[in-house]
Design an enzyme around this catalytic site. Structure first.
Site, mmCIF file in Angstrom:
data_model
loop_
_atom_site.group_PDB
_atom_site.id
_atom_site.type_symbol
_atom_site.label_atom_id
_atom_site.label_comp_id
_atom_site.label_asym_id
_atom_site.label_seq_id
_atom_site.Cartn_x
_atom_site.Cartn_y
_atom_site.Cartn_z
ATOM 1 N N LYS A 1 -19.733 -33.467 -18.003
ATOM 2 C CA LYS A 1 -18.646 -34.389 -17.685
ATOM 3 C C LYS A 1 -19.043 -35.838 -18.016
ATOM 4 O O LYS A 1 -20.218 -36.126 -18.294
ATOM 5 C CB LYS A 1 -18.285 -34.235 -16.202
ATOM 6 N N TYR B 1 -7.309 -28.038 -15.465
ATOM 7 C CA TYR B 1 -7.354 -28.034 -13.999
ATOM 8 C C TYR B 1 -5.988 -27.679 -13.398
ATOM 9 O O TYR B 1 -5.608 -28.224 -12.356
ATOM 10 C CB TYR B 1 -7.837 -29.388 -13.493
ATOM 11 N N PHE C 1 -6.884 -34.712 -4.574
ATOM 12 C CA PHE C 1 -7.931 -35.340 -5.376
ATOM 13 C C PHE C 1 -7.622 -35.315 -6.877
ATOM 14 O O PHE C 1 -8.365 -35.893 -7.663
ATOM 15 C CB PHE C 1 -9.300 -34.709 -5.098
ATOM 16 N N ARG D 1 -23.050 -20.629 -12.936
ATOM 17 C CA ARG D 1 -22.493 -21.216 -11.690
ATOM 18 C C ARG D 1 -23.603 -21.416 -10.664
ATOM 19 O O ARG D 1 -23.642 -22.419 -9.958
ATOM 20 C CB ARG D 1 -21.422 -20.293 -11.103
ATOM 21 N N THR E 1 -20.029 -27.008 -5.481
ATOM 22 C CA THR E 1 -19.181 -27.998 -6.188
ATOM 23 C C THR E 1 -19.597 -29.426 -5.865
ATOM 24 O O THR E 1 -19.727 -30.266 -6.750
ATOM 25 C CB THR E 1 -17.701 -27.779 -5.812
ATOM 26 N N ARG F 1 -26.645 -29.804 -9.823
ATOM 27 C CA ARG F 1 -25.939 -30.787 -8.991
ATOM 28 C C ARG F 1 -26.795 -31.224 -7.813
ATOM 29 O O ARG F 1 -26.776 -32.394 -7.420
ATOM 30 C CB ARG F 1 -24.618 -30.194 -8.503
ATOM 31 N N ASN G 1 -19.727 -34.486 -10.262
ATOM 32 C CA ASN G 1 -20.714 -33.414 -10.081
ATOM 33 C C ASN G 1 -21.312 -32.954 -11.413
ATOM 34 O O ASN G 1 -21.819 -31.850 -11.540
ATOM 35 C CB ASN G 1 -20.097 -32.253 -9.294
ATOM 36 N N HIS H 1 -19.185 -28.793 -15.353
ATOM 37 C CA HIS H 1 -18.191 -27.781 -14.990
ATOM 38 C C HIS H 1 -18.601 -26.463 -15.632
ATOM 39 O O HIS H 1 -19.090 -26.451 -16.762
ATOM 40 C CB HIS H 1 -16.798 -28.167 -15.507
ATOM 41 N N GLU I 1 -10.468 -20.935 -20.617
ATOM 42 C CA GLU I 1 -11.053 -22.266 -20.827
ATOM 43 C C GLU I 1 -11.733 -22.372 -22.197
ATOM 44 O O GLU I 1 -11.641 -23.409 -22.853
ATOM 45 C CB GLU I 1 -12.040 -22.579 -19.696
HETATM 46 P P1 CMP Z 1 -15.201 -28.539 -11.199
HETATM 47 O O1 CMP Z 1 -16.170 -27.462 -10.946
HETATM 48 O O2 CMP Z 1 -15.031 -29.048 -12.594
HETATM 49 O O3 CMP Z 1 -13.764 -28.089 -10.644
HETATM 50 C C1 CMP Z 1 -12.800 -28.980 -10.119
HETATM 51 C C2 CMP Z 1 -13.305 -30.369 -9.988
HETATM 52 O O4 CMP Z 1 -12.589 -31.192 -9.083
HETATM 53 C C3 CMP Z 1 -14.722 -30.338 -9.377
HETATM 54 O O5 CMP Z 1 -15.629 -29.803 -10.290
HETATM 55 C C4 CMP Z 1 -14.913 -31.797 -8.990
HETATM 56 O O6 CMP Z 1 -15.215 -32.619 -10.104
HETATM 57 C C5 CMP Z 1 -13.500 -32.128 -8.505
HETATM 58 N N1 CMP Z 1 -13.382 -31.982 -7.034
HETATM 59 C C6 CMP Z 1 -13.419 -30.841 -6.316
HETATM 60 N N2 CMP Z 1 -13.262 -31.119 -4.995
HETATM 61 C C7 CMP Z 1 -13.122 -32.455 -4.911
HETATM 62 C C8 CMP Z 1 -12.939 -33.361 -3.820
HETATM 63 N N3 CMP Z 1 -12.840 -32.914 -2.562
HETATM 64 N N4 CMP Z 1 -12.825 -34.667 -4.090
HETATM 65 C C9 CMP Z 1 -12.901 -35.105 -5.356
HETATM 66 N N5 CMP Z 1 -13.086 -34.304 -6.431
HETATM 67 C C10 CMP Z 1 -13.201 -32.995 -6.216
#
Ligand code: CMP
Length: 153
Positions: free
Chosen positions: A9, A49, A57, A85, A91, A102, A112, A115, A126
């Site tokens: 990212k 997404y 969010f 994963r 996450t 992470r 984070n 992805h 994807e």
């Molecule tokens: P990812 O695994 O790419 O999947 C969805 C993304 O949304 C996640 O990583 C984060 O970058 C973002 N995300 C998930 N939960 C939150 C949260 N509570 N607040 C802000 N961003 C979030």
């Protein structure tokens, strides 16, 4: 063999962590079979997404993921979807275990770093969003006999 989509990212690129993260996948024995740098558009972000578009969010997530270039990869290996994963960790970087990508490098729920697809259907969808079939270049690493036994499928 399974394939999964991995995105480095904007925070990963900006923080100069691309090499370290890619090295972790290589050192694990996973095979990177497609890779490109691109800027995610708002349209692509909404497709990728789709399940999060209505979440509180999401506006912040779209602003973040479209802010700066990312690197997209297809990563291949035995049980690659689960293995990758688990290498990423939870996450939120605040909850991810030490030793995960992470857990070691992120202190944010949103930023984070990486992805990865969360299941076979998501991986197929994807990968199709980011790569044309001709951009995926599977190959047999010459050290494959030292990465797994021949009868491990
Ligand atoms: P990812 O695994 O790419 O999947 C969805 C993304 O949304 C996640 O990583 C984060 O970058 C973002 N995300 C998930 N939960 C939150 C949260 N509570 N607040 C802000 N961003 C979030």
């Amino acid at each position: 063999m399974e394939r999964t989509l991995v995105l480095l990212k904007p925070d990963c690129v900006q923080r100069r962590l691309m090499g370290r993260v890619i090295s972790r996948f290589e050192e694990k024995g996973l095979n990177i079979i497609a890779m490109k740098m691109l800027k995610v558009t708002p349209d692509l972000a909404k497709q990728h997404y789709a399940e999060h578009v209505t979440k509180p969010f999401y506006p912040g997530l779209e602003k973040f993921i479209t802010a700066s270039p990312i690197v997209a990869m297809v990563v291949e290996g035995l049980e690659a979807i689960r293995v990758v994963r688990e290498m990423l960790g939870a996450t939120s970087g605040l909850k991810a275990a030490a030793g995960t990508i992470r857990g070691d490098y992120s202190s944010s729920r949103q930023m984070n770093l990486v992805h990865a697809s969360d299941g076979p259907e998501a991986a197929a969808r994807e990968i199709g969003l980011y790569f044309r079939p001709a951009e995926i270049l599977p190959y047999e690493p010459t050290l494959m006999p030292w990465l797994k036994a021949g009868d491990e499928k």
